[in-house]
Design a protein around this motif. Structure first.
Motif, mmCIF file in Angstrom:
data_model
loop_
_atom_site.group_PDB
_atom_site.id
_atom_site.type_symbol
_atom_site.label_atom_id
_atom_site.label_comp_id
_atom_site.label_asym_id
_atom_site.label_seq_id
_atom_site.Cartn_x
_atom_site.Cartn_y
_atom_site.Cartn_z
ATOM 1 N N ASN A 109 -22.936 -99.927 5.956
ATOM 2 C CA ASN A 109 -22.436 -101.411 5.598
ATOM 3 C C ASN A 109 -23.422 -101.673 4.744
ATOM 4 O O ASN A 109 -23.179 -102.754 4.014
ATOM 5 C CB ASN A 109 -22.177 -102.361 6.763
ATOM 6 C CG ASN A 109 -23.017 -102.301 7.832
ATOM 7 O OD1 ASN A 109 -24.435 -101.936 7.421
ATOM 8 N ND2 ASN A 109 -22.986 -102.444 9.033
ATOM 9 N N ASN A 136 -29.497 -91.210 11.237
ATOM 10 C CA ASN A 136 -28.559 -92.168 11.566
ATOM 11 C C ASN A 136 -28.266 -93.040 10.332
ATOM 12 O O ASN A 136 -29.522 -93.393 9.671
ATOM 13 C CB ASN A 136 -28.494 -93.186 12.525
ATOM 14 C CG ASN A 136 -28.475 -92.618 13.843
ATOM 15 O OD1 ASN A 136 -27.874 -91.524 13.904
ATOM 16 N ND2 ASN A 136 -29.024 -93.054 15.043
ATOM 17 N N GLN A 137 -27.278 -93.073 9.870
ATOM 18 C CA GLN A 137 -27.060 -94.054 8.351
ATOM 19 C C GLN A 137 -25.985 -95.232 8.711
ATOM 20 O O GLN A 137 -25.154 -94.915 9.810
ATOM 21 C CB GLN A 137 -26.448 -93.163 7.232
ATOM 22 C CG GLN A 137 -25.155 -92.745 7.555
ATOM 23 C CD GLN A 137 -24.932 -92.101 6.188
ATOM 24 O OE1 GLN A 137 -25.727 -91.724 5.253
ATOM 25 N NE2 GLN A 137 -23.504 -91.783 5.948
ATOM 26 N N TYR A 138 -26.323 -96.243 8.197
ATOM 27 C CA TYR A 138 -25.472 -97.572 8.410
ATOM 28 C C TYR A 138 -24.890 -97.878 7.183
ATOM 29 O O TYR A 138 -25.340 -98.650 6.216
ATOM 30 C CB TYR A 138 -26.514 -98.626 8.896
ATOM 31 C CG TYR A 138 -27.169 -98.227 10.066
ATOM 32 C CD1 TYR A 138 -28.480 -97.740 9.942
ATOM 33 C CD2 TYR A 138 -26.785 -98.405 11.405
ATOM 34 C CE1 TYR A 138 -29.224 -97.308 11.207
ATOM 35 C CE2 TYR A 138 -27.213 -97.946 12.420
ATOM 36 C CZ TYR A 138 -28.415 -97.274 12.337
ATOM 37 O OH TYR A 138 -29.245 -96.759 13.665
ATOM 38 N N ASN A 177 -17.659 -101.151 2.008
ATOM 39 C CA ASN A 177 -18.725 -100.498 1.885
ATOM 40 C C ASN A 177 -18.657 -99.487 0.607
ATOM 41 O O ASN A 177 -17.523 -99.122 0.376
ATOM 42 C CB ASN A 177 -18.754 -99.406 3.205
ATOM 43 C CG ASN A 177 -19.036 -100.272 4.430
ATOM 44 O OD1 ASN A 177 -19.315 -101.578 4.409
ATOM 45 N ND2 ASN A 177 -18.707 -99.668 5.477
ATOM 46 N N TYR A 212 -27.245 -95.216 1.661
ATOM 47 C CA TYR A 212 -27.164 -96.190 2.744
ATOM 48 C C TYR A 212 -28.336 -96.682 3.401
ATOM 49 O O TYR A 212 -29.316 -95.463 3.557
ATOM 50 C CB TYR A 212 -26.108 -95.766 3.542
ATOM 51 C CG TYR A 212 -24.817 -95.329 3.208
ATOM 52 C CD1 TYR A 212 -24.065 -94.335 3.476
ATOM 53 C CD2 TYR A 212 -24.130 -96.559 2.371
ATOM 54 C CE1 TYR A 212 -22.927 -94.060 2.929
ATOM 55 C CE2 TYR A 212 -23.008 -95.980 1.901
ATOM 56 C CZ TYR A 212 -22.203 -94.991 2.083
ATOM 57 O OH TYR A 212 -21.039 -94.610 1.736
ATOM 58 N N LYS A 213 -28.390 -97.632 3.938
ATOM 59 C CA LYS A 213 -29.583 -98.133 4.728
ATOM 60 C C LYS A 213 -29.553 -96.923 5.941
ATOM 61 O O LYS A 213 -28.507 -96.435 6.530
ATOM 62 C CB LYS A 213 -29.423 -99.509 5.433
ATOM 63 C CG LYS A 213 -30.361 -99.787 6.521
ATOM 64 C CD LYS A 213 -30.123 -101.111 6.657
ATOM 65 C CE LYS A 213 -30.682 -101.554 8.061
ATOM 66 N NZ LYS A 213 -29.730 -102.597 8.712
ATOM 67 N N ARG A 214 -30.786 -96.401 6.171
ATOM 68 C CA ARG A 214 -30.665 -95.341 7.293
ATOM 69 C C ARG A 214 -31.903 -94.965 8.079
ATOM 70 O O ARG A 214 -32.993 -95.538 7.412
ATOM 71 C CB ARG A 214 -30.122 -94.005 6.601
ATOM 72 C CG ARG A 214 -31.309 -93.332 5.575
ATOM 73 C CD ARG A 214 -30.940 -92.495 4.973
ATOM 74 N NE ARG A 214 -30.765 -91.175 5.939
ATOM 75 C CZ ARG A 214 -30.496 -89.961 5.749
ATOM 76 N NH1 ARG A 214 -29.824 -89.812 4.399
ATOM 77 N NH2 ARG A 214 -30.474 -89.013 6.871
#
Lengths: 233, 112
Positions: B31, B27-29, B93, B21-23
């Motif tokens: 979506n 913290n990871q996001y 997701n 994930y984008k991160r």
């Protein structure tokens, strides 16, 4: 109303600065020739009395008054245009179909229909693709062109491809189990003849070019090491 | 997919891998997922793939719609960094088990 002589008529009063014209009111009176209109009409501006309105029916009181105010939707006068055709797609271009039942097939482009979809044909004898509509986004245009000059495709439009409207049959008791799978969709003979006539001249021009027939019969596939962003089609 | 016929295997997609994930560091996001597309190594090359559709295909025990295979669709949205990694958003997701798994990058909507 008489037809407007010239619709977009540029004003006789050019702007010096936004909001400030070059000529004064009295100068504009002379430029527009209002003095001539007055003179023609005996010293006054011509009057146009309101025409008597056509007889309208006396309005009946409505049968139903809604409890709350009903909102009227805004009027929409937009007319959608067919999708802009990519410059690389011209009649006779060989296209590669990217998705759907015929993915990977190389196919000849005939014309763009009024809905924006592209009319395309295999030809059917060569690769099994019939006269079909395809969306421009699901197609790659190659630089290979087929000579399509002898072909008349005027009669094909979106209505030609519309689904047949089935007549609703009332289901009787006994018919319930029989009418499950009655008529398979047989292609009407007219459509088969259209296909044959379109393909006849196409196949002649295809066979004139060496290897083009086998090229159209073969399907496109990405192989190992092929990078689409570097390929030239 | 099609009636289980043999036919030639046509590949009209580019293989891709889900990297995660984008991160940021802690913290990871979820979506947005990061996808590594095969053969794409610079952010200039990614420009060609912007907007192309992606499919994450996975198998399940129960048959839905007549098949054990299920799919989550998505789109390539933008390059991520300088080295050809791509950000993608999916209709829902991606599940965490997709990390390291194959994703298909289709060539449509095409602009050629």
């Amino acid at each position: 109303m008489a037809a407007k002589a010239r619709n977009p008529r540029k004003t006789r009063n050019p702007d010096l600065v936004r909001g400030v014209g070059k000529f004064s009111r009295s100068k504009m009176y002379h430029k527009r020739g209002l003095w001539a209109i007055k003179a023609k009409n005996g010293g006054v501006f011509p009057r146009h009395d309101a025409k008597p309105a056509a007889e309208t029916q006396p309005e009946k009181p409505p049968k139903f008054y809604p409890a709350d105010d009903v909102k009227k939707p805004l009027v929409n006068k937009r007319k959608p245009k067919p999708t802009k055709l990519r410059a690389s797609i011209t009649p006779g271009t060989v296209l590669i179909i990217l998705a759907g039942r015929f993915k990977g097939k190389r196919v000849v482009f005939l014309k763009q229909l009024s809905s924006g979809l592209l009319l395309v044909t295999g030809p059917f004898k060569i690769n099994g693709v019939p006269l079909r509509r395809v969306n421009q986004s699901y197609v790659i245009a190659t630089s290979t062109k087929v000579d399509i000059s002898g072909l008349n495709v005027e009669k094909f439009d979106d209505k030609y491809f519309a689904k047949e409207v089935e007549k609703k049959k009332k289901k009787g008791e006994g018919e319930f189990f029989e009418t499950e799978k009655e008529e398979k969709n047989v292609l009407p003979q007219g459509k088969k003849d259209d296909q044959k006539s379109v393909d006849a001249s196409l196949i002649k021009s295809i066979e004139a070019v060496p290897d083009l027939k086998t090229y159209l019969a073969a399907r496109f596939s990405l192989k190992a090491g092929m990078k689409p962003h570097e390929l030239v089609f | 997919m099609v009636k289980g016929r043999q036919g030639e295997r046509i590949r009209l997609y580019v293989r891709g891998t889900v990297l995660g994930y984008k991160r940021s560091k802690s913290n990871q996001y979820p979506n947005t997922s990061l996808i590594q597309i095969e053969g794409v190594n610079t952010k200039e090359e990614v420009a060609w793939y912007a907007g192309k559709r992606l499919a994450y295909i996975y198998k399940a025990k129960v048959k839905t719609n007549g098949s054990h295979y299920r799919c989550i669709w998505g789109k390539v949205s933008r390059p991520h960094g300088n080295s050809g990694v791509v950000r993608a958003k999916f209709t829902s997701n991606l599940p965490p088990k997709s990390m390291g798994a194959r994703v298909r990058v289709f060539i449509y909507p095409s602009n050629i």
